[in-house]
Design a protein around this motif. Structure first.
Motif, PDB file in Angstrom:
ATOM      1  N   THR A 175      -6.278  -2.659 -42.377  1.00 34.91           N
ATOM      2  CA  THR A 175      -6.836  -2.499 -41.031  1.00 34.91           C
ATOM      3  C   THR A 175      -6.473  -1.094 -40.547  1.00 34.91           C
ATOM      4  OG1 THR A 175      -4.933  -3.151 -39.670  1.00 34.91           O
ATOM      5  CG2 THR A 175      -6.268  -4.942 -40.646  1.00 34.91           C
ATOM      6  N   PRO A 176      -7.062  -0.619 -39.451  1.00 35.38           N
ATOM      7  CA  PRO A 176      -6.707   0.712 -38.931  1.00 35.38           C
ATOM      8  C   PRO A 176      -5.337   0.757 -38.263  1.00 35.38           C
ATOM      9  CG  PRO A 176      -8.906   0.049 -38.205  1.00 35.38           C
ATOM     10  CD  PRO A 176      -8.236  -1.170 -38.755  1.00 35.38           C
ATOM     11  N   PHE A 177      -4.689  -0.397 -38.086  1.00 36.65           N
ATOM     12  CA  PHE A 177      -3.399  -0.420 -37.396  1.00 36.65           C
ATOM     13  C   PHE A 177      -2.278   0.104 -38.283  1.00 36.65           C
ATOM     14  CE2 PHE A 177      -5.974  -3.779 -35.419  1.00 36.65           C
ATOM     15  CZ  PHE A 177      -5.933  -3.357 -34.099  1.00 36.65           C
ATOM     16  N   ASN A 178      -1.252   0.649 -37.641  1.00 31.89           N
ATOM     17  CA  ASN A 178      -0.113   1.227 -38.360  1.00 31.89           C
ATOM     18  C   ASN A 178       1.141   0.362 -38.254  1.00 31.89           C
ATOM     19  OD1 ASN A 178       2.530   3.067 -38.013  1.00 31.89           O
ATOM     20  ND2 ASN A 178       1.150   4.079 -39.472  1.00 31.89           N
ATOM     21  N   HIS A 179       1.399  -0.192 -37.068  1.00 28.48           N
ATOM     22  CA  HIS A 179       2.581  -1.027 -36.843  1.00 28.48           C
ATOM     23  C   HIS A 179       2.392  -1.769 -35.530  1.00 28.48           C
ATOM     24  CE1 HIS A 179       3.627   2.342 -34.209  1.00 28.48           C
ATOM     25  NE2 HIS A 179       4.505   1.554 -33.617  1.00 28.48           N
ATOM     26  N   VAL A 180       3.361  -2.597 -35.188  1.00 28.79           N
ATOM     27  CA  VAL A 180       3.323  -3.355 -33.932  1.00 28.79           C
ATOM     28  C   VAL A 180       4.618  -3.095 -33.161  1.00 28.79           C
ATOM     29  CG1 VAL A 180       3.334  -5.659 -32.904  1.00 28.79           C
ATOM     30  CG2 VAL A 180       1.827  -5.176 -34.844  1.00 28.79           C
ATOM     31  N   LEU A 181       4.497  -2.915 -31.856  1.00 29.51           N
ATOM     32  CA  LEU A 181       5.660  -2.880 -30.979  1.00 29.51           C
ATOM     33  C   LEU A 181       5.676  -4.170 -30.177  1.00 29.51           C
ATOM     34  CD1 LEU A 181       8.078  -1.451 -29.637  1.00 29.51           C
ATOM     35  CD2 LEU A 181       6.464  -0.477 -27.984  1.00 29.51           C
ATOM     36  N   LEU A 182       6.697  -4.977 -30.379  1.00 22.44           N
ATOM     37  CA  LEU A 182       6.893  -6.203 -29.607  1.00 22.44           C
ATOM     38  C   LEU A 182       7.838  -5.859 -28.470  1.00 22.44           C
ATOM     39  CD1 LEU A 182       7.699  -9.752 -31.018  1.00 22.44           C
ATOM     40  CD2 LEU A 182       8.832  -8.836 -29.003  1.00 22.44           C
ATOM     41  N   ASP A 183       7.356  -6.010 -27.243  1.00 17.42           N
ATOM     42  CA  ASP A 183       8.118  -5.608 -26.060  1.00 17.42           C
ATOM     43  C   ASP A 183       8.286  -6.815 -25.150  1.00 17.42           C
ATOM     44  OD1 ASP A 183       9.391  -3.851 -24.308  1.00 17.42           O
ATOM     45  OD2 ASP A 183       7.536  -3.340 -23.267  1.00 17.42           O
ATOM     46  N   TRP A 184       9.545  -7.279 -24.977  1.00 18.09           N
ATOM     47  CA  TRP A 184       9.828  -8.396 -24.072  1.00 18.09           C
ATOM     48  C   TRP A 184      10.248  -7.853 -22.722  1.00 18.09           C
ATOM     49  CZ3 TRP A 184       9.172 -12.879 -22.204  1.00 18.09           C
ATOM     50  CH2 TRP A 184      10.134 -13.505 -21.392  1.00 18.09           C
ATOM     51  N   ASN A 185       9.563  -8.292 -21.655  1.00 22.29           N
ATOM     52  CA  ASN A 185       9.844  -7.855 -20.291  1.00 22.29           C
ATOM     53  C   ASN A 185      10.467  -9.019 -19.526  1.00 22.29           C
ATOM     54  OD1 ASN A 185       8.203  -5.135 -20.231  1.00 22.29           O
ATOM     55  ND2 ASN A 185       6.859  -6.649 -21.179  1.00 22.29           N
ATOM     56  N   PHE A 238     -15.938   4.051 -32.247  1.00 23.75           N
ATOM     57  CA  PHE A 238     -14.640   4.002 -32.919  1.00 23.75           C
ATOM     58  C   PHE A 238     -14.425   5.322 -33.653  1.00 23.75           C
ATOM     59  CE2 PHE A 238     -16.164  -0.228 -32.310  1.00 23.75           C
ATOM     60  CZ  PHE A 238     -15.045  -1.000 -32.019  1.00 23.75           C
ATOM     61  N   ARG A 239     -13.220   5.855 -33.562  1.00 17.54           N
ATOM     62  CA  ARG A 239     -12.941   7.148 -34.189  1.00 17.54           C
ATOM     63  C   ARG A 239     -12.740   7.038 -35.700  1.00 17.54           C
ATOM     64  NH1 ARG A 239     -12.517  11.380 -31.042  1.00 17.54           N
ATOM     65  NH2 ARG A 239     -12.118  11.113 -28.802  1.00 17.54           N
ATOM     66  N   GLU A 240     -12.317   5.876 -36.147  1.00 20.84           N
ATOM     67  CA  GLU A 240     -12.014   5.706 -37.571  1.00 20.84           C
ATOM     68  C   GLU A 240     -12.805   4.523 -38.118  1.00 20.84           C
ATOM     69  OE1 GLU A 240      -8.195   4.447 -40.383  1.00 20.84           O
ATOM     70  OE2 GLU A 240      -7.839   5.360 -38.408  1.00 20.84           O
ATOM     71  N   ILE A 279       0.528 -14.902 -32.580  1.00 17.24           N
ATOM     72  CA  ILE A 279      -0.374 -14.117 -31.742  1.00 17.24           C
ATOM     73  C   ILE A 279      -1.313 -13.413 -32.716  1.00 17.24           C
ATOM     74  CG2 ILE A 279      -0.565 -12.389 -29.930  1.00 17.24           C
ATOM     75  CD1 ILE A 279       1.134 -14.873 -29.201  1.00 17.24           C
ATOM     76  N   ILE A 280      -2.573 -13.832 -32.751  1.00 13.48           N
ATOM     77  CA  ILE A 280      -3.473 -13.465 -33.843  1.00 13.48           C
ATOM     78  C   ILE A 280      -4.640 -12.610 -33.356  1.00 13.48           C
ATOM     79  CG2 ILE A 280      -4.893 -14.358 -35.732  1.00 13.48           C
ATOM     80  CD1 ILE A 280      -3.413 -17.047 -35.377  1.00 13.48           C
ATOM     81  N   LEU A 281      -4.890 -11.506 -34.060  1.00 18.51           N
ATOM     82  CA  LEU A 281      -6.143 -10.767 -33.925  1.00 18.51           C
ATOM     83  C   LEU A 281      -7.012 -11.193 -35.097  1.00 18.51           C
ATOM     84  CD1 LEU A 281      -4.931  -7.162 -32.986  1.00 18.51           C
ATOM     85  CD2 LEU A 281      -5.217  -9.177 -31.520  1.00 18.51           C
ATOM     86  N   GLU A 282      -8.279 -11.555 -34.826  1.00 24.09           N
ATOM     87  CA  GLU A 282      -9.120 -12.092 -35.900  1.00 24.09           C
ATOM     88  C   GLU A 282     -10.592 -11.795 -35.666  1.00 24.09           C
ATOM     89  OE1 GLU A 282      -8.495 -16.324 -36.131  1.00 24.09           O
ATOM     90  OE2 GLU A 282      -8.372 -16.509 -33.955  1.00 24.09           O
ATOM     91  N   ASP A 283     -11.435 -12.414 -36.505  1.00 28.44           N
ATOM     92  CA  ASP A 283     -12.880 -12.141 -36.514  1.00 28.44           C
ATOM     93  C   ASP A 283     -13.123 -10.636 -36.627  1.00 28.44           C
ATOM     94  OD1 ASP A 283     -13.143 -14.840 -36.265  1.00 28.44           O
ATOM     95  OD2 ASP A 283     -14.235 -14.810 -34.361  1.00 28.44           O
ATOM     96  N   PHE A 284     -12.586 -10.058 -37.689  1.00 22.12           N
ATOM     97  CA  PHE A 284     -12.705  -8.619 -37.909  1.00 22.12           C
ATOM     98  C   PHE A 284     -14.134  -8.242 -38.272  1.00 22.12           C
ATOM     99  CE2 PHE A 284      -8.185  -8.953 -37.954  1.00 22.12           C
ATOM    100  CZ  PHE A 284      -7.691  -7.677 -37.694  1.00 22.12           C
ATOM    101  N   VAL A 285     -14.571  -7.099 -37.732  1.00 25.56           N
ATOM    102  CA  VAL A 285     -15.905  -6.549 -37.990  1.00 25.56           C
ATOM    103  C   VAL A 285     -15.737  -5.108 -38.439  1.00 25.56           C
ATOM    104  CG1 VAL A 285     -18.122  -5.930 -36.968  1.00 25.56           C
ATOM    105  CG2 VAL A 285     -17.001  -8.072 -36.305  1.00 25.56           C
ATOM    106  N   ARG A 286     -16.466  -4.712 -39.450  1.00 24.75           N
ATOM    107  CA  ARG A 286     -16.392  -3.327 -39.925  1.00 24.75           C
ATOM    108  C   ARG A 286     -17.160  -2.417 -38.977  1.00 24.75           C
ATOM    109  NH1 ARG A 286     -15.012  -0.232 -44.248  1.00 24.75           N
ATOM    110  NH2 ARG A 286     -16.355   1.538 -44.763  1.00 24.75           N
ATOM    111  N   ARG A 287     -16.505  -1.382 -38.500  1.00 27.20           N
ATOM    112  CA  ARG A 287     -17.114  -0.402 -37.601  1.00 27.20           C
ATOM    113  C   ARG A 287     -17.154   0.960 -38.283  1.00 27.20           C
ATOM    114  NH1 ARG A 287     -18.974  -4.102 -33.845  1.00 27.20           N
ATOM    115  NH2 ARG A 287     -17.257  -5.072 -32.691  1.00 27.20           N
ATOM    116  N   GLN A 288     -18.168   1.710 -38.007  1.00 20.44           N
ATOM    117  CA  GLN A 288     -18.312   3.073 -38.538  1.00 20.44           C
ATOM    118  C   GLN A 288     -17.780   4.090 -37.530  1.00 20.44           C
ATOM    119  OE1 GLN A 288     -19.290   4.083 -41.597  1.00 20.44           O
ATOM    120  NE2 GLN A 288     -19.551   1.942 -42.211  1.00 20.44           N
ATOM    121  N   ALA A 289     -17.094   5.097 -38.012  1.00 23.18           N
ATOM    122  CA  ALA A 289     -16.618   6.164 -37.140  1.00 23.18           C
ATOM    123  C   ALA A 289     -17.805   6.886 -36.517  1.00 23.18           C
ATOM    124  CB  ALA A 289     -15.760   7.140 -37.940  1.00 23.18           C
ATOM    125  N   SER A 290     -17.648   7.224 -35.248  1.00 22.92           N
ATOM    126  CA  SER A 290     -18.731   7.943 -34.579  1.00 22.92           C
ATOM    127  C   SER A 290     -18.152   8.825 -33.459  1.00 22.92           C
ATOM    128  CB  SER A 290     -19.752   6.961 -33.996  1.00 22.92           C
ATOM    129  OG  SER A 290     -19.135   6.067 -33.089  1.00 22.92           O
TER     130      SER A 290
END
Length: 249
Positions: A90-100, A217-219, A238-249
């Motif tokens: 995926t285009p993601f690099n990492h996750v920051l989990l922040d508890w407030n 989308f940039r990438e 906590i799930i991100l799903e239903d991924f769709v391929r996007r073209q950079a523009s």
């Protein structure tokens, strides 16, 4: 000696098989980290061709039961960097989990909640985010969902937060339970963020909502279109799903 050697080979083979089985189920797990008295980690579920199906954060019940309420927000145990499996695709690099523990600025957000920042940039780049011109260098509106607003100053080591003005807590007079935010810095979108109260997680077993989508989308890559919360077997995903391929523009 030969029997010992063969036994060692058998143990090694079993360990390899177990590791293989963990990835054969299509689940690619990131490193497990301590979250107060429990654990948190990321995982990606991929299709047979390696494309992403789900990208998630798992938090154990022990962690949810032990996070402090109305305490020091600066506690380092409240801010965790979670790595992704190298093959997440995926285009993601990492996750920051922040508890407030007592919420944060914005009167509607002064409730104990989690910020789950799915960053496109590296931890080092996030750590270098500062107040100044780069913080106020906003992306072209096409790279953000239509109508999103940034009413508050940016946050150092995090970024500028863009809110959906149609969210219930902003336009409907509803108490904040969950929302979805985009983040930017120096002219680029740098994260997507489900923001969810602990009370909502504690009382929700199965929840899904669409993710607002930008026009551009940039990438090129696979981007999520839905966010879900699933509680099961002593954990919350906590799930991100239903991924769709996007073209950079």
């Amino acid at each position: 000696m030969k029997k010992v050697f063969l036994s060692c080979l058998a143990v090694a083979a079993l360990a390899t098989a177990c590791k293989k089985d963990k990835e054969d189920d299509g689940i690619l797990r990131g490193a497990v980290v301590q979250l107060h008295d429990g654990k948190a980690f990321t995982w990606t579920k991929v299709n047979t061709d390696g494309t992403p199906k789900q990208l998630a954060i798992t938090v154990t019940d022990a962690a949810l039961k032990s996070v402090p309420i109305d305490s020091d927000h600066g506690n380092h145990q409240n801010h965790l960097v979670l790595s992704l499996h190298p093959k997440h695709n995926t285009p993601f690099n990492h996750v920051l989990l922040d508890w407030n523990p007592s919420g944060h600025e914005g009167p509607m957000y002064m409730l104990p909640h989690f910020d789950f920042h799915y960053y496109f940039t590296s931890p080092a780049e996030v750590d270098a985010i500062v107040e100044g011109p780069a913080m106020n260098n906003h992306p072209d509106p096409a790279y953000l969902p239509a109508g999103h607003i940034a009413p508050a100053p940016g946050v150092p080591k995090m970024g500028k937060h863009w809110l959906d003005p149609t969210s219930g807590e902003l336009s409907g007079g509803q108490i904040f339970t969950q929302t979805f935010i985009y983040g930017s810095y120096d002219g680029k979108v740098i994260f997507m963020e489900p923001m969810i109260t602990k009370a909502f997680i504690d009382t929700t077993k199965n929840f899904s909502r669409p993710i607002p989508q930008p026009a551009k989308f940039r990438e090129t890559g696979y981007y999520p279109t839905k966010m879900s919360i699933k509680r099961h077997d002593g954990v919350t995903d906590i799930i991100l799903e239903d991924f769709v391929r996007r073209q950079a523009s």
